[in-house]
Design a protein around this motif. Sequence first.
Motif, PDB file in Angstrom:
ATOM      1  N   LYS A 112      72.690 -43.001   1.344  1.00  0.00           N
ATOM      2  CA  LYS A 112      71.072 -42.241   1.858  1.00  0.00           C
ATOM      3  C   LYS A 112      70.618 -42.546   2.518  1.00  0.00           C
ATOM      4  CE  LYS A 112      67.367 -42.576  -0.593  1.00  0.00           C
ATOM      5  NZ  LYS A 112      66.836 -40.724  -0.023  1.00  0.00           N
ATOM      6  N   THR A 113      69.704 -41.224   2.606  1.00  0.00           N
ATOM      7  CA  THR A 113      68.931 -40.652   4.193  1.00  0.00           C
ATOM      8  C   THR A 113      67.936 -40.623   3.758  1.00  0.00           C
ATOM      9  OG1 THR A 113      68.536 -38.397   3.241  1.00  0.00           O
ATOM     10  CG2 THR A 113      70.134 -38.479   4.562  1.00  0.00           C
ATOM     11  N   GLY A 114      67.118 -41.002   5.277  1.00  0.00           N
ATOM     12  CA  GLY A 114      64.742 -41.418   4.914  1.00  0.00           C
ATOM     13  C   GLY A 114      64.955 -41.094   5.935  1.00  0.00           C
ATOM     14  N   THR A 115      62.870 -39.918   5.507  1.00  0.00           N
ATOM     15  CA  THR A 115      62.095 -40.053   6.045  1.00  0.00           C
ATOM     16  C   THR A 115      61.262 -40.923   6.524  1.00  0.00           C
ATOM     17  OG1 THR A 115      62.999 -38.019   6.848  1.00  0.00           O
ATOM     18  CG2 THR A 115      61.136 -38.056   7.209  1.00  0.00           C
ATOM     19  N   ALA A 116      60.511 -41.614   7.410  1.00  0.00           N
ATOM     20  CA  ALA A 116      59.113 -42.172   7.397  1.00  0.00           C
ATOM     21  C   ALA A 116      58.568 -42.119   8.083  1.00  0.00           C
ATOM     22  CB  ALA A 116      59.746 -44.076   7.980  1.00  0.00           C
ATOM     23  N   GLU A 117      57.256 -41.523   7.403  1.00  0.00           N
ATOM     24  CA  GLU A 117      55.638 -40.952   8.174  1.00  0.00           C
ATOM     25  C   GLU A 117      55.574 -42.583   8.801  1.00  0.00           C
ATOM     26  OE1 GLU A 117      53.176 -40.556   4.868  1.00  0.00           O
ATOM     27  OE2 GLU A 117      54.448 -38.989   3.717  1.00  0.00           O
ATOM     28  N   ASN A 118      55.198 -41.343  10.445  1.00  0.00           N
ATOM     29  CA  ASN A 118      54.488 -42.065  10.908  1.00  0.00           C
ATOM     30  C   ASN A 118      53.075 -42.162  12.036  1.00  0.00           C
ATOM     31  OD1 ASN A 118      54.311 -43.631  13.823  1.00  0.00           O
ATOM     32  ND2 ASN A 118      55.555 -42.542  14.777  1.00  0.00           N
ATOM     33  N   PRO A 119      52.456 -42.387  11.553  1.00  0.00           N
ATOM     34  CA  PRO A 119      50.552 -41.743  11.978  1.00  0.00           C
ATOM     35  C   PRO A 119      50.842 -41.602  13.155  1.00  0.00           C
ATOM     36  CG  PRO A 119      50.611 -44.554  10.842  1.00  0.00           C
ATOM     37  CD  PRO A 119      52.312 -43.592  11.378  1.00  0.00           C
ATOM     38  N   ASN A 120      51.501 -41.766  14.173  1.00  0.00           N
ATOM     39  CA  ASN A 120      51.673 -42.041  15.798  1.00  0.00           C
ATOM     40  C   ASN A 120      52.503 -41.101  16.329  1.00  0.00           C
ATOM     41  OD1 ASN A 120      49.684 -43.948  15.713  1.00  0.00           O
ATOM     42  ND2 ASN A 120      50.683 -45.863  15.408  1.00  0.00           N
ATOM     43  N   GLY A 121      52.808 -39.928  15.567  1.00  0.00           N
ATOM     44  CA  GLY A 121      54.164 -38.896  16.479  1.00  0.00           C
ATOM     45  C   GLY A 121      54.800 -38.834  15.312  1.00  0.00           C
ATOM     46  N   ARG A 122      56.025 -37.999  14.944  1.00  0.00           N
ATOM     47  CA  ARG A 122      57.122 -37.568  14.678  1.00  0.00           C
ATOM     48  C   ARG A 122      57.635 -38.581  13.874  1.00  0.00           C
ATOM     49  NH1 ARG A 122      61.944 -34.382  16.929  1.00  0.00           N
ATOM     50  NH2 ARG A 122      61.863 -36.110  18.766  1.00  0.00           N
ATOM     51  N   ASP A 123      57.539 -38.687  12.669  1.00  0.00           N
ATOM     52  CA  ASP A 123      58.295 -39.367  11.726  1.00  0.00           C
ATOM     53  C   ASP A 123      59.921 -40.065  11.942  1.00  0.00           C
ATOM     54  OD1 ASP A 123      56.589 -38.091   9.990  1.00  0.00           O
ATOM     55  OD2 ASP A 123      57.799 -37.214   8.632  1.00  0.00           O
ATOM     56  N   HIS A 124      60.122 -41.410  11.465  1.00  0.00           N
ATOM     57  CA  HIS A 124      61.205 -41.806  11.375  1.00  0.00           C
ATOM     58  C   HIS A 124      61.983 -41.289  11.191  1.00  0.00           C
ATOM     59  CE1 HIS A 124      58.983 -44.596  14.275  1.00  0.00           C
ATOM     60  NE2 HIS A 124      58.365 -45.027  12.810  1.00  0.00           N
ATOM     61  N   GLY A 125      63.641 -41.453  11.508  1.00  0.00           N
ATOM     62  CA  GLY A 125      64.754 -41.297  10.607  1.00  0.00           C
ATOM     63  C   GLY A 125      65.850 -41.915  10.425  1.00  0.00           C
ATOM     64  N   TRP A 126      65.837 -41.992   9.139  1.00  0.00           N
ATOM     65  CA  TRP A 126      67.227 -43.566   8.638  1.00  0.00           C
ATOM     66  C   TRP A 126      68.470 -42.598   8.071  1.00  0.00           C
ATOM     67  CZ3 TRP A 126      66.734 -48.749   8.779  1.00  0.00           C
ATOM     68  CH2 TRP A 126      65.037 -48.867   9.377  1.00  0.00           C
ATOM     69  N   PHE A 127      69.457 -43.119   8.388  1.00  0.00           N
ATOM     70  CA  PHE A 127      70.459 -42.825   7.468  1.00  0.00           C
ATOM     71  C   PHE A 127      70.742 -44.178   7.270  1.00  0.00           C
ATOM     72  CE2 PHE A 127      74.885 -41.749   7.371  1.00  0.00           C
ATOM     73  CZ  PHE A 127      75.203 -41.551   5.727  1.00  0.00           C
ATOM     74  N   VAL A 128      71.434 -44.604   5.833  1.00  0.00           N
ATOM     75  CA  VAL A 128      72.937 -45.985   5.819  1.00  0.00           C
ATOM     76  C   VAL A 128      73.316 -46.136   5.030  1.00  0.00           C
ATOM     77  CG1 VAL A 128      70.917 -47.992   5.755  1.00  0.00           C
ATOM     78  CG2 VAL A 128      70.911 -46.211   3.606  1.00  0.00           C
TER      79      VAL A 128
END
Length: 613
Positions: A530-546
């Motif tokens: 599962k990929t994930g992209t978490a919105e970040n108000p202080n810059g680029r989004d956070h990228g996830w992979f599990v």
Amino acid sequence: MFSKDIGSRLKILQIFAVIIAAILIARLGYLQIYKGDYYNEQAEYNSIRIIPAMAPRGILYDRNGNQLVINQPGFTVAILPLDEKVSPTLINRLALLLNIRPEDIKKKLDNHVGFDPICLKTDVGPEIWTIIEEQKNNYPGVVIEAQPIRDYIYKSIGAHVFGYVSEISEAELKSKQYKGYKPGEIVGQAGLEKEYDQYLRGTPGGEQVEVDATGKAVKILGRKEPIPGKDLKLTIDMRLQEATEQAIDQQLKLTHSHEAAVVVMNPQTGAILALSSRPAFDPNKFARGISYKDWNAINNNPYHPLDNKAITGEYPPGSVFKIITGTAALNENKVTPTEKIYDSGVYWIIPKHNADGEALGWIDFSIALAKSDNVYFYEMGNRLGIDTLSQYARLFGLGKPTGIDLPYESHGIVASREYKHKVFHEDWYLSETLDAAIGQGFNLVTPIQAAEVMSEIANNGIRYKPYLVSEILNPDGTVYKKFNPVIEGRLTGVRPEVFKVIQNSLLQVTQVGTAASLFGKNFPIKIAGKTGTAENPNGRDHGWFVAYAPFDHPTIVVAVVVPHGGYGAQSAAPIGKKIIEAAFHLVPEPPLIKPGTALPQQSSIPTGVQIGK
């Protein structure tokens, strides 16, 4: 008349003489009887000193018996606490020789309590200790002690697992945790060094030495040999650890990112196979007495190298949380696997969008999870409500530490009415439920928690406590204590058919979904991910992979986060792929940077679960 005056004066003098004699006798009795033991001890102290000998700390081995952290012989410069005050001349001379500030030496001398030598600098070279030995008259009371110096063989690799050691601080000496410790002792300050310090430190020994008035040793009167600390056999596979860190560093260069964290775990036991955080640091710098330049470089780094982001970093989970939302929706019968929901790209109750305005049309559960569709999971959040969502998040183990045997683990946050009211004193809104359903809003998880979530899906609901030490060993290699896998929780009440749907949908992620471009149907091993992209108000989004693999019999779980890395499929998933390839020997195995030495009596110590088999 004259004789009477003389007689009176003689009597007065006699009385004074008797009083003075009485005072002297009383004082003599006080010194010899009441304070006799004290002054006897002081007299002994003037001629006999106990010079402690530090015990070698226990060795750290990986799961295959390779040495990871050892001890090297070294020399320490110390000064004996003599009766007279250390002269400014000697302080300045030592500061120049040892390249440390005079005020730091003076501070150590002023704060020291007791008779033990005061450590000034560790791991000095022969160019220093030969000068002190040859010019004893210029360095009264200064002694050279042979001490084992901690050596982290692989430098920064595995640094956040091993931690580091340094001289015990004044604050630590006052703490109940360090009762019985003495000034100058070396203690674990982070990682396993701190968590298992009581086992690793051993029992100090020492020499009883006769010294002259200047503190120069005249004769050794006796010696007590130090007892080495116990060794640790870790669950870490150092080859996989090395491959993991190489994968991280290569990807960070491509994405121009500075931070990342990875957890690699066996879902069937909870054993940690690799754990890494970026940026890293070299623990050897602390073991040898870190310089101000090196300390400032670490302390002023805006990305905090000393933080173990794998267990302390708290990030919005983004679409990784859809695993929990999906499990709840299916198990609570809020949706069936075959029900189709229309995705126009915008949710119909509150205008919330898919990423990049994507619209997938009529989709069922499997496609929604594989393609990570937001609109579909907004509706799942609406049907479930925040109370049920938070209930399932806690059932998965979120919102509390996993219990891994490392210090400073964070709790994370489960989005809920209670949390918002406690922190912000405000009511809950539907839009916040929709955010929570896709892993945004108040939700925060650590990488180790994300690995646990994936492990529970791979394990059909069983959650094992993650751990890094499989055995504590005596110096002769015999087992002092063994740690077995511990079941920490279960997804009680989740039906078996729900796990099957989630598992098959996660398989679709790597075959036709958001990670298909990396894996696809031709990848040698079936991967659930599962990929994930978490919105970040202080810059680029956070990228996830599990992910977990192999799909049919999982032996490895990988959780990757790249803060400020952008889309998870582009920043985090490539790291996960390289780790899986290394774990299952799909790429050439890199040689260890420095070969280790096998454990003593290795044949009596099982190697545990084999990765990729």
